[in-house]
Design an enzyme around this catalytic site. Sequence first.
Site, PDB file in Angstrom:
ATOM      1  N   HIS A  60      38.350  35.089  36.159  1.00 45.88           N
ATOM      2  CA  HIS A  60      37.624  36.284  36.547  1.00 45.88           C
ATOM      3  C   HIS A  60      36.627  35.864  37.488  1.00 45.88           C
ATOM      4  O   HIS A  60      36.432  36.284  38.540  1.00 45.88           O
ATOM      5  CB  HIS A  60      37.151  36.842  35.345  1.00 45.88           C
ATOM      6  CG  HIS A  60      36.339  38.221  35.724  1.00 45.88           C
ATOM      7  ND1 HIS A  60      37.030  39.550  35.576  1.00 45.88           N
ATOM      8  CD2 HIS A  60      35.209  38.424  36.168  1.00 45.88           C
ATOM      9  CE1 HIS A  60      35.828  40.362  36.050  1.00 45.88           C
ATOM     10  NE2 HIS A  60      34.971  39.657  36.268  1.00 45.88           N
ATOM     11  N   GLU A  61      35.615  34.850  37.003  1.00 50.32           N
ATOM     12  CA  GLU A  61      34.389  34.407  37.782  1.00 50.32           C
ATOM     13  C   GLU A  61      34.903  33.722  38.994  1.00 50.32           C
ATOM     14  O   GLU A  61      34.194  33.780  40.007  1.00 50.32           O
ATOM     15  CB  GLU A  61      33.656  33.667  36.894  1.00 50.32           C
ATOM     16  CG  GLU A  61      33.210  34.371  35.446  1.00 50.32           C
ATOM     17  CD  GLU A  61      32.442  35.670  35.736  1.00 50.32           C
ATOM     18  OE1 GLU A  61      32.141  36.021  37.057  1.00 50.32           O
ATOM     19  OE2 GLU A  61      31.843  36.198  34.966  1.00 50.32           O
ATOM     20  N   HIS A  64      35.715  35.960  41.869  1.00 49.54           N
ATOM     21  CA  HIS A  64      34.409  36.415  42.532  1.00 49.54           C
ATOM     22  C   HIS A  64      34.095  35.657  43.553  1.00 49.54           C
ATOM     23  O   HIS A  64      33.662  35.858  44.592  1.00 49.54           O
ATOM     24  CB  HIS A  64      33.353  36.753  41.716  1.00 49.54           C
ATOM     25  CG  HIS A  64      33.699  38.085  40.726  1.00 49.54           C
ATOM     26  ND1 HIS A  64      33.679  39.148  41.242  1.00 49.54           N
ATOM     27  CD2 HIS A  64      33.658  38.235  39.272  1.00 49.54           C
ATOM     28  CE1 HIS A  64      33.926  40.280  40.369  1.00 49.54           C
ATOM     29  NE2 HIS A  64      33.590  39.725  39.267  1.00 49.54           N
TER      30      HIS A  64
END
Length: 271
Positions: A60-61, A64
């Site tokens: 997820h990170e 980004h």
Amino acid sequence: MTFADTERSRSEESRISPVFWVLLATLVTSGLAVGNGYGNARLGIFLFVVSGWMVSLCLHEYAHARTALHGGDLTVGAKGYLTLNPFKYANALFSFVLPIVFVILGGIGLPGGAVYIERHRIQGRLKHSLISAAGPLVNVVLALVFLLPVGLGWFDLISPQVVVDDHQYQETYLQVAFAFLGYLQLTAAVLNLLPVPGLDGYGILEPWLSWKTRRAVEPFAPYGMLALFVLLWQSPLGGYFLRLVLWVMDLVGVESGLVGAGYQLFRFWES
């Protein structure tokens, strides 16, 4: 610095961390153990879900950061965000510790804090929105990865059936483990897409708001996730949220009972 040095530096910035490989190995090993009936099934499900949840948080990170890199923030590599190392992110407490605590306490995949993006380096509102959307999209993809095999019945005949309190169920251990982990991914995606300050849903919307509105909302951003957690447990919002998630799971053929069984087995210390 020569061209070769620059290329070497970029390669090191994108090299996958051994920490992530350990998490991934734990996920695969525990999944194989649960699927083949080796060891304690409840402990195996716990390790499978926790390691899988950690892997998803890293991805997820990373999404980004990778989107920000292509958007114009070239500093994310030097910060270690592209290595999938959970210890490199801006706030390990909000990004990893609290989400795991929320899973243990409430069985909901509450999203963690995002990486620190130098937004002033990125031009264009659409790019800012895409950076915020990248993380939840990873959770959507992972939710499908874990839920679709369950809905299609791929595990019905390849792993031992669940036994709780001497009662045998039709479901298999690997089936409920996948269902619960997929449920966590789905809850994280839905929650993170809500337009709550501090979450990615608001990050998608924020570039399109007026400067005055953004300044007014900014002081509340650090408390958005905690406020959402309180509302989920202390207001009717929690019931509406659960019905929405279960409705989506029903669309892919996963029964809510599988999630309940997975969560019960995940809490191995209560056996």
